[in-house]
Design an enzyme around this catalytic site. Structure first.
Site, short mmCIF file in Angstrom:
data_model
loop_
_atom_site.label_atom_id
_atom_site.label_comp_id
_atom_site.label_asym_id
_atom_site.label_seq_id
_atom_site.Cartn_x
_atom_site.Cartn_y
_atom_site.Cartn_z
N SER A 33 0.84 -1.20 0.00
CA SER A 33 0.00 0.00 0.00
C SER A 33 0.87 1.25 0.00
O SER A 33 0.55 2.24 -0.65
CB SER A 33 -0.91 0.01 1.22
OG SER A 33 -1.65 -1.18 1.26
N ASN B 29 11.84 -4.36 -1.24
CA ASN B 29 11.47 -3.16 -0.46
C ASN B 29 12.17 -3.12 0.90
O ASN B 29 12.72 -4.12 1.35
CB ASN B 29 9.95 -3.15 -0.29
CG ASN B 29 9.45 -1.83 0.30
OD1 ASN B 29 10.06 -0.78 0.08
ND2 ASN B 29 8.38 -1.88 1.06
N LYS C 216 -32.77 -54.66 9.52
CA LYS C 216 -32.46 -54.41 8.11
C LYS C 216 -32.76 -52.96 7.72
O LYS C 216 -31.94 -52.29 7.10
CB LYS C 216 -33.35 -55.27 7.20
CG LYS C 216 -33.14 -56.76 7.24
CD LYS C 216 -34.05 -57.45 6.24
CE LYS C 216 -35.54 -57.21 6.49
NZ LYS C 216 -36.06 -57.74 7.77
N SER D 165 -37.16 -61.50 2.56
CA SER D 165 -36.84 -62.42 1.45
C SER D 165 -36.23 -63.73 1.95
O SER D 165 -35.04 -63.97 1.76
CB SER D 165 -35.93 -61.72 0.42
OG SER D 165 -34.92 -60.97 1.03
N1 LIG Z 1 11.34 1.12 6.85
C1 LIG Z 1 10.47 0.92 5.88
N2 LIG Z 1 9.21 0.65 6.21
C2 LIG Z 1 8.33 0.47 5.21
C3 LIG Z 1 8.71 0.55 3.85
N3 LIG Z 1 7.61 0.32 3.10
C4 LIG Z 1 6.58 0.12 3.95
N4 LIG Z 1 6.99 0.20 5.22
C5 LIG Z 1 6.20 0.02 6.44
O1 LIG Z 1 5.75 -1.31 6.52
C6 LIG Z 1 4.44 -1.35 7.07
C7 LIG Z 1 3.46 -2.03 6.14
O2 LIG Z 1 3.29 -1.25 4.98
P1 LIG Z 1 1.97 -1.32 4.09
O3 LIG Z 1 2.24 -0.46 2.90
O4 LIG Z 1 0.78 -1.05 4.89
O5 LIG Z 1 2.05 -2.84 3.67
P2 LIG Z 1 1.00 -3.77 2.92
O6 LIG Z 1 0.37 -4.59 3.98
O7 LIG Z 1 1.86 -4.59 2.01
O8 LIG Z 1 0.07 -2.88 2.16
C8 LIG Z 1 4.04 0.09 7.37
O9 LIG Z 1 4.32 0.36 8.71
C9 LIG Z 1 4.95 0.85 6.42
O10 LIG Z 1 5.18 2.16 6.88
C10 LIG Z 1 10.07 0.84 3.55
O11 LIG Z 1 10.51 0.93 2.41
N5 LIG Z 1 10.91 1.01 4.60
#
Ligand SMILES: Nc1nc2c(ncn2[C@@H]2O[C@H](COP(=O)(O)OP(=O)(O)O)[C@@H](O)[C@H]2O)c(=O)[nH]1
Lengths: 608, 296
Positions: A19, A146, A454, A522
């Protein structure tokens, strides 16, 4: 505006940052407006996980309930554009319903963005997501590694993850993999190169998405167009409206209408702007044909030289989406392109575990399970394997009672081509009737003294069979003597006639494809031998319900033994009329000390 | 290219919807999305006239220019136009001022729509909503299933795979079909420009009498708008990004008098088109709530 359109799906486990990534792409491509940003700021304080910072993840969460629960419950579609391209993103959640949602999102996508957490690397989940998108026909993957900020932007870390993925993806049929190290949160490598990872010189996420060659249906290959609607404004115009699913058609081209196979040629390609000389894949058009041919909705107009195959039995991959499990043999509605037919799953070859890719034996498929199945349709279907053409190979199954969409399938190949493209009546025979019910028909004949249990055992067995989806009928003294055999008494001749009629009725019911349970005293071997003689080897199962007469008399559920002892019931079996014990019954049930359920189970185990 | 794909996809949806319907209807709301939807419908079934009527749910508070445009489009398309008003609401004098926008919308739009659909026994209802309009729309299906009573249950929606639409329903149930689901506001304007579609003149900037109510510019379209003490309409160069009931539609200041200028403004816009709609923000999660109750 000449920008092209790219549809992609994002997959990742919960918390991988999906997200956040999408939210940022929307934000950085200016798809988020000030008032939405203000709402986001307010939401971030209320629901967010980022304290005072903007929580981009909230931008892509829609429904109120899920916001409060902090989960995404369905596929959401997001839009953004850059000067180079228009994008449609299918955002699918990473929790339990993922298979169904991901398949839905992937079904219209050209490409998948698969997220992994740099700290965790490629997990079972990642493999699962890769297999699902591959199964749905996606051949290109962007592997977004990521949270690089949490591993000090380390190259070794990235390289280690990226090493094992492409061979695995290739084994699923995905040959085009691009891996990019990113931080969705900090914005590294989303739209601009990151100074924190000088060792990486590949594209950014946006750069890749803007330039990647975007699949789409092939223009090469023979022409195919499913007919959606017959356009008949008056007596002098008869057009066939549809969307070209493959190949190019020109005015004058020779075509064949399927399944009828009739040949003709295209006279006009009609459009609002005026007639066109040709139409390409993806175009919605209306064509007219030279001859007065019979064309209905659901037919396919195809290049004459390379017509589409037609068949009524298929091997297909099936993803079950219903809350009630698949019932093999049951009739569902199958919808593929513009065609709707009755269809049933005749067998499940195996279930596929998308986590491990293991093939498992299965009698049914439950929600989110995937299987390789054999499918039979009541009318022939114009199709193409899914790998060749998504439109002519992808179908849904609809529950005929609730009309819910319960399955999504992809045709692998036809098991048997319809030898003749015209509809051929099937030979309706006893085996075909039974096959339609997905069972082997037969007669289970219970014999034993009055009060030997039966009927209870036969009853339990029938319930057991019914629960398995078998079609049954139980004949016993009660339902036969009140009607069909109402004219018969208890003399030896009448008793013989009674059994003869019951045996003949059972024979008819077995021909009709049923599993018939007969529960009659039967007592005479000759009658039982007669009954057996009406059936083929293996169709008749004699079950001797062996309960000692003392036990029967002690139970005496209908008070008959008491009456017989007092002389009020002459010719009562076991008292003043003999019971001839079966010499070699298929099943010998010794009932003492056992429940009717246990006995029924013993018989059930003997059924084919 | 993107527009061609969107156009072909929408036409495919329109044809599937009609093939699967017994009594289809196009919900025509006169705005720019309706203009595009109507045009696509005419293309989809050309040379036939689209095989369904247009339905306008009239609150009686639309802009005068909208009524004129509606008559023109019905004439040009040759389609039957059904206009429905909630007579009970009218008799009770329900209006956006005394009764508040939320209650007014409920009676004069949501209720009126249900009445019109029941009256016409329509089973498939084509509408011009887009997924980019609002967050709860992003998850809406292209064919959105409604149980008896026109209720939308976000948990009971059918999965939609490929371009296959399950149009099967039981008596009393209906399906709302949104062929413009994948279009954005910008796509709409680009398409209007490319196809040279007529739209209500209110989309173009012009000097118009407006009053400023808490930052929202409300146009004084007729004598029915109650003015507060000392409130004086002033003439400003304004236009509308969305059109609805004039007392509930906020204008934006603009000098864009051509579609090209509107596109330039929209592309650079810093606020969403729904900002001018007063009904969206009157309750939290308000659009989702309205939809559950049957609002389009
Ligand atoms: N440190 C760090 N945290 C991240 C990164 N991307 C996402 N997060 C954190 O990971 C958590 C989950 O992210 P979200 O986008 O809601 O994940 P989803 O469940 O895949 O949609 C959140 O607290 C984000 O802020 C990143 O590149 N670095």
């Amino acid at each position: 505006m000449s920008a092209s359109l790219l549809r992609f799906i994002t997959c990742g486990s919960v918390d991988d940052g999906k997200s956040t990534l999408i939210g940022r792409l929307l934000h950085d491509s200016r798809a988020v407006f000030d008032d939405q940003l203000r709402a986001l700021a307010a939401d971030s304080r209320k629901f967010g996980t980022q304290g005072e910072r903007l929580d981009f993840a909230l931008l892509v969460d829609g429904l109120q309930a899920e916001r409060e629960q902090g989960i995404t419950i369905d596929v959401a579609y997001r839009f953004f554009a850059t000067p180079a391209r228009r994008f449609i993103v299918a955002d699918t959640p990473g929790h339990e319903q993922y298979t169904r949602n991901m398949a839905t999102g992937a079904s219209t996508a050209d490409l998948a963005v698969i997220l992994v957490d740099a700290r965790k690397g490629v997990l079972t989940q990642t493999r699962r997501h890769t297999r699902i998108v591959a199964m749905m026909g996606i051949r290109q993957v962007l592997l977004a590694v990521n949270k690089m900020d949490l591993v000090d932007y380390s190259r070794d870390n990235f390289d280690a993850i990226v090493d094992d993925y492409p061979p695995f993806a290739a084994s699923c049929g995905i040959v085009d993999v691009t891996a990019i190290p990113i931080s969705a949160l900090a914005g590294d490598h989303l739209v601009a190169p990151s100074p924190r990872m000088p060792w990486y010189d590949g594209p950014t996420v946006m750069g890749y998405l803007e330039t990647v060659d975007a699949g789409g249906p092939p223009a090469s290959g023979p022409f195919r167009m499913p007919v959606q609607w017959i356009n008949r404004p008056g007596p002098d115009f008869r057009g066939f409206a549809g969307r070209v699913s493959a190949g190019v058609v020109h005015r004058g081209d020779h075509v064949r209408v399927l399944p009828s196979g009739v040949e003709t040629h295209v006279t006009r390609i009609v459009a609002w702007e005026g007639d066109r000389a040709s139409a390409a894949p993806g175009d919605s058009v209306t064509v007219t044909l030279a001859d007065e041919v019979d064309v209905s909705r659901g037919d396919v107009i195809a290049a004459s030289a390379a017509p589409t195959p037609v068949a009524d039995q298929f091997e297909a991959r099936l993803l079950w989406m219903g809350s009630h499990e698949l019932i093999p043999g049951r009739s569902y509605l199958l919808k593929m392109h513009a065609k709707e037919v009755r269809a049933s799953v005749t067998s499940i070859k195996h279930r596929i575990d998308v986590g491990s890719d293991a093939l498992l034996a299965a009698r049914t498929l439950a929600l989110n399970e995937i299987g390789l199945v054999h499918l039979s349709t009541v009318q022939p279907l114009v199709f193409e394997p899914y790998a060749v053409n998504r439109t002519l190979g992808g179908f849904i199954l609809i529950d005929p009672l609730t009309f819910e969409t319960v399955g999504a399938g992809m045709i692998e190949f036809a098991l048997r081509r319809a030898s003749n493209v015209h509809w051929q009546a099937l030979d309706v025979s006893p085996p075909s009737r039974a096959a339609l019910k997905h069972q082997r028909a037969g007669c289970v004949w219970f014999t034993g003294l009055s009060g030997s249990c039966k009927s209870s055992i036969a009853n339990r067995l029938e319930q057991r069979l019914f629960a398995e989806g078998r079609h049954t009928y139980l004949l016993d003294g009660d339902n036969v003597r009140h009607g069909l055999n109402r004219d018969l008494g208890f003399t030896e001749a009448d008793r013989a006639e009674n059994i003869r009629r019951v045996a003949e009725v059972s024979r008819l019911m077995v021909d009709a494809g049923l599993i018939v349970l007969v529960a009659f005293i039967s007592p005479f071997r000759a009658e039982r031998r007669f009954a057996r003689s009406l059936f083929a080897e293996g169709e008749f199962l004699e079950v001797f319900v062996d309960t000692p007469i003392e036990a029967c008399e002690a139970r005496d559920p209908k008070g008959l033994y008491a009456k017989a002892r007092s002389g009020a019931l002459p010719n009562f079996t076991g008292i003043d009329s003999p019971y001839e014990r079966p010499e070699s019954p298929e099943v010998h049930l010794l009932t003492s000390g056992r429940s009717p359920e246990e006995c029924a189970e013993q018989v059930f185990a003997r059924l084919p | 290219m993107a527009l061609d794909v969107l156009e072909s996809e929408s036409i495919e949806i329109l044809r599937e919807a009609v093939a699967g319907a017994e009594r289809p209807v196009l919900l025509y709301s006169i705005g720019k999305d309706s203009s595009v939807l109507l045009h696509l419908a005419r293309k989809a079934f050309h040379p036939s006239t689209p095989p369904f009527p247009l339905l306008h749910v009239d609150t009686t508070w639309k802009f005068q220019a909208m009524y004129a445009h509606r008559e023109r489009m019905a004439r040009e398309s040759g389609m039957r136009l059904i206009v429905h008003r909630n007579e009970v609401g009218l008799a009770a004098g329900i209006n956006p001022f005394t009764h508040g926008s939320s209650y007014y919308t409920d009676v004069m739009k949501t209720e009126a729509l249900k009445q019109a659909l029941d009256l016409g026994r329509f089973d498939v209802i084509l509408g011009g909503a887009r997924r980019d309009e609002e967050t709860s729309r992003a998850k809406e299906r292209i064919c959105s299933f409604r149980s008896a009573g026109h209720r939308w249950d976000p948990k009971a929606q059918r999965p939609e795979l490929w371009n296959i639409y399950n149009m099967r329903i039981r008596p009393g149930e209906t399906i709302r079909v949104f062929p413009l689901s994948n279009w954005t506001e910008l796509d709409i304007w680009h398409y209007i420009e490319r196809e040279q579609l007529p739209v209500v003149p209110l989309y173009f900037a012009e000097d118009r009498p407006v009053v400023n109510r808490g930052g929202t510019l409300v146009m004084v379209d007729d004598g029915r708008l109650p003015l507060a003490e000392g409130e004086r309409p002033e003439r400003r160069s304004v236009r509308f990004r969305t059109l609805g009931c004039y007392p509930l539609s906020g204008a934006i200041e603009s000098r864009a008098t051509t579609v090209a200028e509107i596109i330039a403004e929209t592309a650079a816009a810093s606020s969403s088109e729904r900002q001018g709609r007063l009904i969206d923000t009157d309750q939290p999660g308000s659009m989702e709530k309205k939809k559950r109750e049957g609002y389009f």
